[in-house]
Design a protein around this motif. Structure first.
Motif, PDB file in Angstrom:
ATOM      1  N   GLN A   1       0.299   9.136  -3.306  1.00  0.00           N
ATOM      2  CA  GLN A   1       1.909   9.066  -3.553  1.00  0.00           C
ATOM      3  C   GLN A   1       2.493   7.947  -2.989  1.00  0.00           C
ATOM      4  O   GLN A   1       3.450   7.529  -3.402  1.00  0.00           O
ATOM      5  CB  GLN A   1       2.272  10.529  -3.125  1.00  0.00           C
ATOM      6  CG  GLN A   1       3.196  11.181  -4.213  1.00  0.00           C
ATOM      7  CD  GLN A   1       3.919  12.189  -3.672  1.00  0.00           C
ATOM      8  OE1 GLN A   1       3.636  12.989  -2.740  1.00  0.00           O
ATOM      9  NE2 GLN A   1       5.365  12.565  -4.072  1.00  0.00           N
ATOM     10  N   PHE A   2       2.386   7.693  -1.587  1.00  0.00           N
ATOM     11  CA  PHE A   2       2.780   6.450  -0.922  1.00  0.00           C
ATOM     12  C   PHE A   2       2.381   5.323  -1.661  1.00  0.00           C
ATOM     13  O   PHE A   2       3.398   4.586  -1.925  1.00  0.00           O
ATOM     14  CB  PHE A   2       2.212   6.438   0.427  1.00  0.00           C
ATOM     15  CG  PHE A   2       2.359   5.132   1.125  1.00  0.00           C
ATOM     16  CD1 PHE A   2       3.648   4.965   1.697  1.00  0.00           C
ATOM     17  CD2 PHE A   2       1.777   4.102   1.093  1.00  0.00           C
ATOM     18  CE1 PHE A   2       4.131   4.292   2.453  1.00  0.00           C
ATOM     19  CE2 PHE A   2       2.203   2.952   1.791  1.00  0.00           C
ATOM     20  CZ  PHE A   2       3.414   3.043   2.423  1.00  0.00           C
ATOM     21  N   ALA A   3       1.322   5.186  -2.345  1.00  0.00           N
ATOM     22  CA  ALA A   3       0.948   3.990  -2.952  1.00  0.00           C
ATOM     23  C   ALA A   3       1.953   3.907  -4.246  1.00  0.00           C
ATOM     24  O   ALA A   3       2.348   2.861  -4.716  1.00  0.00           O
ATOM     25  CB  ALA A   3      -0.271   4.046  -3.587  1.00  0.00           C
ATOM     26  N   THR A   4       2.482   4.904  -4.793  1.00  0.00           N
ATOM     27  CA  THR A   4       3.050   4.844  -5.964  1.00  0.00           C
ATOM     28  C   THR A   4       4.711   4.610  -5.771  1.00  0.00           C
ATOM     29  O   THR A   4       5.130   3.807  -6.307  1.00  0.00           O
ATOM     30  CB  THR A   4       3.113   6.339  -6.623  1.00  0.00           C
ATOM     31  OG1 THR A   4       1.878   6.735  -6.952  1.00  0.00           O
ATOM     32  CG2 THR A   4       3.821   6.399  -8.114  1.00  0.00           C
ATOM     33  N   ILE A   5       5.129   5.202  -4.893  1.00  0.00           N
ATOM     34  CA  ILE A   5       6.379   5.252  -4.357  1.00  0.00           C
ATOM     35  C   ILE A   5       6.773   3.970  -3.372  1.00  0.00           C
ATOM     36  O   ILE A   5       7.782   3.194  -3.566  1.00  0.00           O
ATOM     37  CB  ILE A   5       7.269   6.486  -3.590  1.00  0.00           C
ATOM     38  CG1 ILE A   5       7.136   7.658  -4.722  1.00  0.00           C
ATOM     39  CG2 ILE A   5       8.724   6.261  -3.382  1.00  0.00           C
ATOM     40  CD1 ILE A   5       7.586   9.194  -3.992  1.00  0.00           C
ATOM     41  N   GLY A   6       6.069   3.655  -2.652  1.00  0.00           N
ATOM     42  CA  GLY A   6       5.962   2.795  -1.583  1.00  0.00           C
ATOM     43  C   GLY A   6       6.791   1.291  -2.022  1.00  0.00           C
ATOM     44  O   GLY A   6       7.615   1.126  -1.557  1.00  0.00           O
ATOM     45  N   PRO A   7       5.889   0.650  -2.811  1.00  0.00           N
ATOM     46  CA  PRO A   7       6.133  -0.726  -3.185  1.00  0.00           C
ATOM     47  C   PRO A   7       7.760  -0.623  -3.803  1.00  0.00           C
ATOM     48  O   PRO A   7       8.517  -1.567  -3.394  1.00  0.00           O
ATOM     49  CB  PRO A   7       5.410  -1.239  -4.273  1.00  0.00           C
ATOM     50  CG  PRO A   7       4.242   0.053  -4.134  1.00  0.00           C
ATOM     51  CD  PRO A   7       4.719   0.907  -3.510  1.00  0.00           C
ATOM     52  N   ILE A   8       8.203   0.405  -4.667  1.00  0.00           N
ATOM     53  CA  ILE A   8       9.283   0.437  -5.156  1.00  0.00           C
ATOM     54  C   ILE A   8      10.401   0.536  -4.211  1.00  0.00           C
ATOM     55  O   ILE A   8      11.396  -0.198  -4.086  1.00  0.00           O
ATOM     56  CB  ILE A   8       9.610   1.432  -6.188  1.00  0.00           C
ATOM     57  CG1 ILE A   8       8.317   1.437  -7.140  1.00  0.00           C
ATOM     58  CG2 ILE A   8      10.830   1.341  -7.118  1.00  0.00           C
ATOM     59  CD1 ILE A   8       8.475   3.031  -7.929  1.00  0.00           C
ATOM     60  N   ALA A   9      10.186   1.691  -3.419  1.00  0.00           N
ATOM     61  CA  ALA A   9      11.189   1.658  -2.215  1.00  0.00           C
ATOM     62  C   ALA A   9      11.383   0.508  -1.331  1.00  0.00           C
ATOM     63  O   ALA A   9      12.224   0.224  -0.711  1.00  0.00           O
ATOM     64  CB  ALA A   9      10.575   2.741  -1.331  1.00  0.00           C
ATOM     65  N   LEU A  10      10.120  -0.218  -1.153  1.00  0.00           N
ATOM     66  CA  LEU A  10      10.344  -1.641  -0.406  1.00  0.00           C
ATOM     67  C   LEU A  10      11.315  -2.482  -1.135  1.00  0.00           C
ATOM     68  O   LEU A  10      12.100  -3.065  -0.410  1.00  0.00           O
ATOM     69  CB  LEU A  10       8.905  -1.924  -0.014  1.00  0.00           C
ATOM     70  CG  LEU A  10       8.732  -3.517   0.538  1.00  0.00           C
ATOM     71  CD1 LEU A  10       9.394  -3.257   2.055  1.00  0.00           C
ATOM     72  CD2 LEU A  10       7.478  -3.728   1.015  1.00  0.00           C
ATOM     73  N   GLY A  11      11.079  -2.590  -2.407  1.00  0.00           N
ATOM     74  CA  GLY A  11      11.779  -3.667  -3.107  1.00  0.00           C
ATOM     75  C   GLY A  11      13.156  -3.354  -2.982  1.00  0.00           C
ATOM     76  O   GLY A  11      13.987  -4.093  -2.716  1.00  0.00           O
ATOM     77  N   LEU A  12      13.311  -1.902  -3.394  1.00  0.00           N
ATOM     78  CA  LEU A  12      14.945  -1.358  -3.551  1.00  0.00           C
ATOM     79  C   LEU A  12      15.521  -1.587  -1.766  1.00  0.00           C
ATOM     80  O   LEU A  12      16.685  -1.945  -2.046  1.00  0.00           O
ATOM     81  CB  LEU A  12      14.673   0.125  -3.921  1.00  0.00           C
ATOM     82  CG  LEU A  12      15.863   0.526  -4.498  1.00  0.00           C
ATOM     83  CD1 LEU A  12      16.260  -0.214  -5.636  1.00  0.00           C
ATOM     84  CD2 LEU A  12      15.484   2.218  -4.717  1.00  0.00           C
ATOM     85  N   GLY A  13      14.641  -1.390  -0.956  1.00  0.00           N
ATOM     86  CA  GLY A  13      14.983  -1.379   0.369  1.00  0.00           C
ATOM     87  C   GLY A  13      15.555  -2.974   0.764  1.00  0.00           C
ATOM     88  O   GLY A  13      16.580  -3.068   1.316  1.00  0.00           O
ATOM     89  N   LEU A  14      14.938  -3.714   0.169  1.00  0.00           N
ATOM     90  CA  LEU A  14      15.104  -5.088   0.645  1.00  0.00           C
ATOM     91  C   LEU A  14      16.506  -5.532  -0.088  1.00  0.00           C
ATOM     92  O   LEU A  14      17.392  -6.106   0.495  1.00  0.00           O
ATOM     93  CB  LEU A  14      13.912  -6.119  -0.004  1.00  0.00           C
ATOM     94  CG  LEU A  14      12.606  -6.255   0.895  1.00  0.00           C
ATOM     95  CD1 LEU A  14      11.615  -7.280   0.237  1.00  0.00           C
ATOM     96  CD2 LEU A  14      12.853  -6.438   2.041  1.00  0.00           C
TER      97      LEU A  14
END
Lengths: 534, 325, 340
Positions: free
Chosen positions: C45-58
């Motif tokens: 689940q981390f792999a699904t949400i993680g990248p988007i959360a990182l992009g959004l976070g940046l």
């Protein structure tokens, strides 16, 4: 070599009488081909914002190893000049010369590449970054992997030079006091290895000891053959450190002159020009009991224990530099500072600060000098701007009475001098002066015993419109309003204020009636306070 | 005389008062050109004026239109948009259906109050605390979706009997949803143009700090805008629930995006303070026209999605022309 | 110890520990929850949400907000599935390229036209969503390479999979970049105070497109790998990722006011949300509870970061003091407490 020619120039000037006319021989002598090795020069620089000319055909030469003071009132064009030199603005005409060659300075970064560095009036520190990162922020010398011990050492050295070695390099700037931030900003300037260092009002938040240290650092810079442009209101500082001073007035260069043989009053006269008496209205007579009484007002971190009394029919002027707290006192009275404390009485009844709605209900009106941010509604029509505060008077069960509103707007437009055919135009299409009249129009004829607060009401407004606004202000007095104005514009303070209170670092310094007030006393009060208050 | 006192927005809701700046005029020119092009394409499309009457086109936009009018208030107040109107619509429909056994009027009022309450809470957060409106609406989306799913166990609510029949009929020969939509637009426009609240809403959306300095209470006005948005959305929810004789969470799916698209295409400024309810009606109508035209020219539904996306992107980029001066 | 709690990037991990302990107490003895299978599913689940959360976070670190990541997630999945049948790597590469180009386009538009990010990325979201419908023909398309689907999901070292390893690698790269490089420092400066950064000489006009390009690339990477692992893609399904991604960035210590937060903190935020979800599943609560928790956290943070929170609280305190404490003294005390 550079130092020598600097000395020559100084010598040449001491021999001359101080010229008082605009575009004097001094500026002409600075033209290229002379014997001055100028580090940076500007030629025939002009810049306008809309109809207002901020700079008109200004030429300057700043020699290597020279500390040049630049003086002038608010709106004289100092900041515009600095912003052109540092690539924030581009000039409409004229150019910047570095080492004799014309260059284009389009961005702050380009300015840095050309060897120009600045401490601007508004600090340019990022609050979330550490002190070290802020010192090196934007520097051209920082490698891609930026955490380097040598950079850290140099940052620490620069701070130590300013006597600020106690500041932790890793602490975020947001934890520092205003004075410490100013020192970090200057430390950044020192690490830039710039040929020309510009300091725009750098000492407003500093103590005398800190100012001494900065001067020592600047003298060291000067000894290295680098140049310093020092912009300040405080004439004492000009005399303490500058070799020569250039005076700007209304966007024009009045003169560039050596400080030897030029006394303070002569310099003030240069800055102000002939006083234009006809611009200012007659003195008003105060009537009856005080309309507004402030006792022991405190604004955390800004103002301590401030008191004043204003009567109907008079204009009280709170004079102070940016950061002195004058603007904040006015904003607090308007209810815009949430943590303001102290006892305020309006027409004999106490008023609790902290709510602009409450203040408005008690007849307190506020006109800000920052029209774009808290003055006009730019996208709304002139009509809607004029009647913004009196919708309640012209509505029935929540529905607006259009005819009555229009009639009211037409009446207000006539009173403040706006063409009624422009009632449907958008406010943003009006000039700055006319926009300001909208804000005044809102406050006219509100209620008996009303109070009008103003914050730098003529900032960015040309001379013609200013006179109209001063007339408007006197009209308010005749209507029985009590007026309170915060201003840093000396000419305005002396010309308009019936009562002047001077403020320095949040402390009340002096209190003058109109007959007692003089420009010299005010300058002295707001820049270099005496120990005892009268 | 009356003509003179009418605000510009009402006299010419589709008109941008001709600006003095060159960029502003360019913007008007682009808008007019786009409109003319649309009309030309419509005229050149065989069957457009016969097969699809204006009337039925409007009819299809009723529900989205109601939400768009609600969204207009939020956008005008300077708070961009809400992601939670779709779930407000769905849950209001569910509440309506659940309360329906107590009688239509009570169900109607309870559902309206419920919708207004949901958005009102967001209005408090955004108005009084000045929290980030987009994040608040996302939080509301998650909270309302989760809460509603827990309470309804994911099941729809179906009414016994046919108490809502009155809402399925026609009013003066106009289908009920369309009648309600038109009524909403008219009422909303009256509020915006002729009431103190409406005028103050424009001021707050145009410049929050100036409104504060002028002694208005911007927080209360923003709260009002959110409550109106909730009322409009709940109305759409009630009508949809009545139309489909059920209330469930799927009712309003995707309506946030359709509504904000209509608002922006209509010409309401995303930064607030400029726009009108009628503009949103026009926006919703224009989008419907585009969809029908694409359909008649044989383009599939997916192209319609893309077209709307591109139009919205384009419209947002055009808005900068008006602002830059 | 206090300093540790005050560190925004450490806080999510403390929260993580608390949740883990709570779950352990709940699970006591049965050993049903703390298994490698749970760890594996959390990381998936981390792999699904993680990248988007990182992009959004940046994008939130530079004080902007990239709404378009939801649309990019769908579109990139479709692109990868459509183009990656023969060479899976090509599909991912094309999807990431698409994310880069679109993100850079959005950022450039914001700089040139001086537009707000919400408006532009809202248009981007709708456009990308539409594009996803167009390329898939409004259908759910399946990915013919089951071997690839298995390869991305197969456990590596018991708990990881290729997908979660890629996501972790992206986070590590971002963490290094943000903490150690000049460009990372400039990103923080841009978010902390854009005008100040610009005046100091930071090229903020380049930072904006670069960050949005990164955000687009990360969303595309996540979307492509997710579609491979599902062996399917469609225009609809994936737009719901926005809310959990925003929540995890915020839990991870990213501030709505910009300039704060680290990729490592975001990892913690995502893990908190994933562990919570797995835990709530394990103890048998309905999935909707997780929506409520996510929404509650978002609302709490939005209000905690609100512009007028302090003035309102101050007014409430003062009101309280005047009403219930000795009236005359109280105003004074409220003033002096504020002055400190």
């Amino acid at each position: 070599m550079a130092k020598k020619s600097g000395v020559n120039v100084t010598a040449a000037y001491t021999a001359e009488a101080v010229p008082l006319v605009a575009r004097d021989a001094a500026a002409d002598r600075d033209e290229p081909g002379g014997n001055v090795a100028s580090a940076v020069a500007v030629r025939h620089l002009s810049k306008s914002f809309g109809p207002i000319a901020a700079l008109k055909d200004v030429s300057l030469d700043i020699g290597s190893g020279e500390i040049r003071g630049i003086c002038g009132e608010n709106g004289a064009g100092k900041s515009t000049l600095v912003k052109i030199l540092t690539g924030v603005y581009r000039p409409d005409a004229g150019n910047v010369l570095i080492g004799g060659a014309a260059v284009s300075v389009a961005t702050p970064r380009q300015a840095q590449e050309l060897g120009i560095a600045i401490v601007a009036q508004e600090l340019s520190l990022c609050p979330d970054l550490s002190v070290e990162d802020n010192i090196w922020l934007g520097s051209l010398h920082v490698p891609f992997l930026h955490k380097r011990p040598d950079l850290r050492r140099r940052a620490a050295e620069a701070l130590a030079l300013l006597g600020a070695g106690h500041i932790d390099l890793d602490t975020p700037v947001t934890n520092l006091s205003m004075g410490e931030r100013q020192l970090v900003e200057i430390a950044r300037l020192l690490t830039r290895d710039a040929r020309v260092l510009i300091l725009d009002e750098p000492t407003a938040t500093l103590t005398d000891i800190e100012i001494e240290r900065i001067f020592a650092a600047l003298l060291a810079v000067k000894r290295e053959g680098r140049s310093v442009v020092y912009i300040t209101h405080r004439l004492a500082e000009v005399y303490a450190i500058c070799d020569r001073v250039s005076v700007l007035r209304n966007g024009e260069l009045v003169t560039t002159t050596s400080l030897k043989g030029l006394d303070r009053s002569a310099l003030i006269e240069l800055m102000l020009g002939r006083p234009s008496d006809e611009m200012y209205p007659e003195e008003a007579r105060a009537r009856g009991a005080p309309a507004l009484v402030v006792e022991g007002m405190s604004l955390p971190g800004i103002v301590n224990d401030f008191s004043m009394k204003v009567h109907r029919g008079e204009i009280l002027c709170i004079a102070g530099q940016v950061g002195s707290g004058a603007a904040e006192i006015v904003a607090a009275l308007a209810g815009l500072v949430h943590d303001a404390g102290g006892r305020v009485t309006v027409n004999g009844r106490p008023l609790k600060l902290g709510s602009s709605v409450r203040a408005a209900q008690r007849g307190i009106m506020f006109v800000s000098g920052d029209r774009a941010a808290e003055g006009v509604f730019r996208r709304l029509s002139v009509l809607q701007n004029l009647v913004a505060t009196r919708l309640r008077d012209h509505s029935l069960l929540g529905f607006l009475r259009g005819g009555a509103l229009r009639k009211a707007a037409a009446h207000l437009a006539a009173r403040v001098g706006i063409d009624r055919r422009r009632l449907n135009a958008r406010a943003e299409e009006l000039s700055g002066g006319n926009q300001q009249k909208l804000a005044f129009g809102r406050s006219i004829e509100r209620q008996a015993g009303a109070i009008l607060l103003m914050n730098e009401p003529t900032r960015g407004i040309d001379v013609g419109a200013r006179a109209e606004i001063y007339r408007l202000m006197r009209g308010f007095c005749e209507d029985g309003y009590a007026l309170v104005m915060a201003s840093s514009d000396l000419e305005e303070i002396v010309g308009v204020g019936d009562v002047v209170i001077t403020l320095y670092r949040g402390r009340r310094i002096g209190h003058y009636r109109r007959s007692e007030v003089s420009m010299h006393r005010i300058v002295a009060d707001i820049t270099h306070p005496r120990e005892t208050t009268p | 005389m009356t003509d003179q006192v009418l605000p510009t927005a009402l006299r010419y809701p589709w008109r941008v008062p001709l600006p003095h700046s060159r960029r502003g005029r360019t913007l008007v020119a682009i808008r007019v050109a786009a409109l003319l092009a649309l009309i030309a394409i419509a005229a050149a499309t065989p069957g457009f004026f016969t097969a699809v009457s204006l009337f039925s086109l409007l009819n299809t936009t009723s529900f989205i239109g109601c939400v768009a009018v609600g969204m207009t208030f939020i956008t005008l107040s300077g708070n961009i948009m809400s992601f939670a109107l779709s779930v407000t619509l769905s849950t209001s429909g569910i509440v309506f259906m659940a309360v329906l056994p107590w009688g239509l009027p009570i169900a109607f009022l309870v559902a309206l109050a419920f919708g207004a309450g949901l958005t009102g809470i967001q209005g408090v957060a955004v108005g009084y605390f000045r929290a980030n409106p987009v994040i608040v609406s996302m939080a509301a989306l998650a909270l309302i979706t989760g809460g509603a799913t827990l309470i309804t166990q994911g099941q729809g609510v179906y009414p016994q009997g046919d108490a809502a029949a009155a809402l399925k009929g026609r009013l003066l020969g106009i289908p009920m949803p369309l009648a309600a939509f038109i009524l909403t637009v008219v009422l909303a426009q009256i509020v915006l143009s002729f009431t103190r609240f409406g005028r103050q809403l424009y001021m707050v959306g145009s410049n929050w700090r100036a409104a504060l300095a002028a002694g208005l209470d911007p927080a209360r006005i923003v709260l009002g805008a959110y409550i109106v948005a909730g009322l409009c959305t709940a109305l759409a929810g009630i009508l949809m629930a009545a139309r489909y004789s059920s209330g469930d969470l799927e009712l309003g799916l995707g309506y946030d995006y359709s509504a904000i698209s209509a608002v922006l295409v209509g010409g309401t400024a995303i930064s607030g303070g400029e726009g009108s309810a009628i503009r949103s009606l026009v926006g919703a109508f224009l989008i419907a026209v585009c969809q029908v035209l694409l359909l008649l020219h044989g383009f599939s539904t997916q192209i319609q999605y893309l077209a709307i996306g591109v139009i919205v992107l384009f419209v947002i980029m055009l808005q900068t022309l008006a602002d830059a001066d | 110890m206090l300093a540790l709690v005050a560190n925004r990037s450490v806080r999510p991990y403390l929260l993580l520990v608390i949740i883990a302990v709570a779950l352990w107490i709940f699970d006591r003895g049965r050993g049903q929850f703390f298994t490698t299978a749970t760890a594996f599913s959390v990381l998936q689940q981390f792999a699904t949400i993680g990248p988007i959360a990182l992009g959004l976070g940046l994008s939130m670190i530079i004080r902007e907000f990239d709404l378009s990541v939801g649309g990019m997630l769908s579109l990139s999945g479709c692109i990868a599935v459509l183009t990656g049948a023969h060479y899976p790597a090509l599909g991912v590469a094309l999807a990431v390229l698409c994310g880069l180009v679109w993100g850079a386009f959005q950022g450039t538009m914001m700089v040139w036209l001086r537009l707000g990010s919400i408006g532009v990325t809202l248009g981007g979201l709708l456009t990308l969503g539409g594009l996803a419908y167009v390329v898939t023909g409004n259908l759910s398309i399946s990915y013919p390479r089951m071997d690839v689907a298995l390869a991305v999901n197969n456990p590596v070292l018991h708990v990881f999979s290729l997908r979660s390893l890629v996501a972790l690698a992206a986070f590590l790269a971002a963490a290094f970049f943000m903490a150690r490089t000049r460009a990372g420092r400039d990103v923080y400066a841009t978010g902390s105070d854009r005008r100040a950064a610009m005046v100091a000489g930071v090229r903020t006009a380049a930072i904006l497109p670069a960050v949005f390009a990164c955000s687009g690339m990360l969303a595309a990477l996540g979307g492509a790998l997710l579609s491979y692992s599902l062996a399917a893609a469609s225009g609809v399904a994936l737009t719901d990722a926005l809310v959990p991604a925003t929540a995890s960035a915020i839990i991870g210590g990213v501030s709505l006011t910009g300039g704060k937060g680290t990729p490592i903190g975001i990892v913690g935020g995502v893990l908190v949300l994933c562990l919570l979800s797995a835990g709530l599943n394990a103890i048998g609560t309905p999935p909707a509870v997780q929506d409520v928790v996510t929404g509650g956290v978002l609302l709490a943070v939005a209000i905690a970061d609100a512009v007028d929170l302090d003035p309102r609280l101050f007014a409430m305190r003062r009101y309280w003091a005047e009403m219930f404490v000795r009236p005359a003294e109280s105003v004074r005390s409220a003033d002096t407490s504020a002055a400190e």
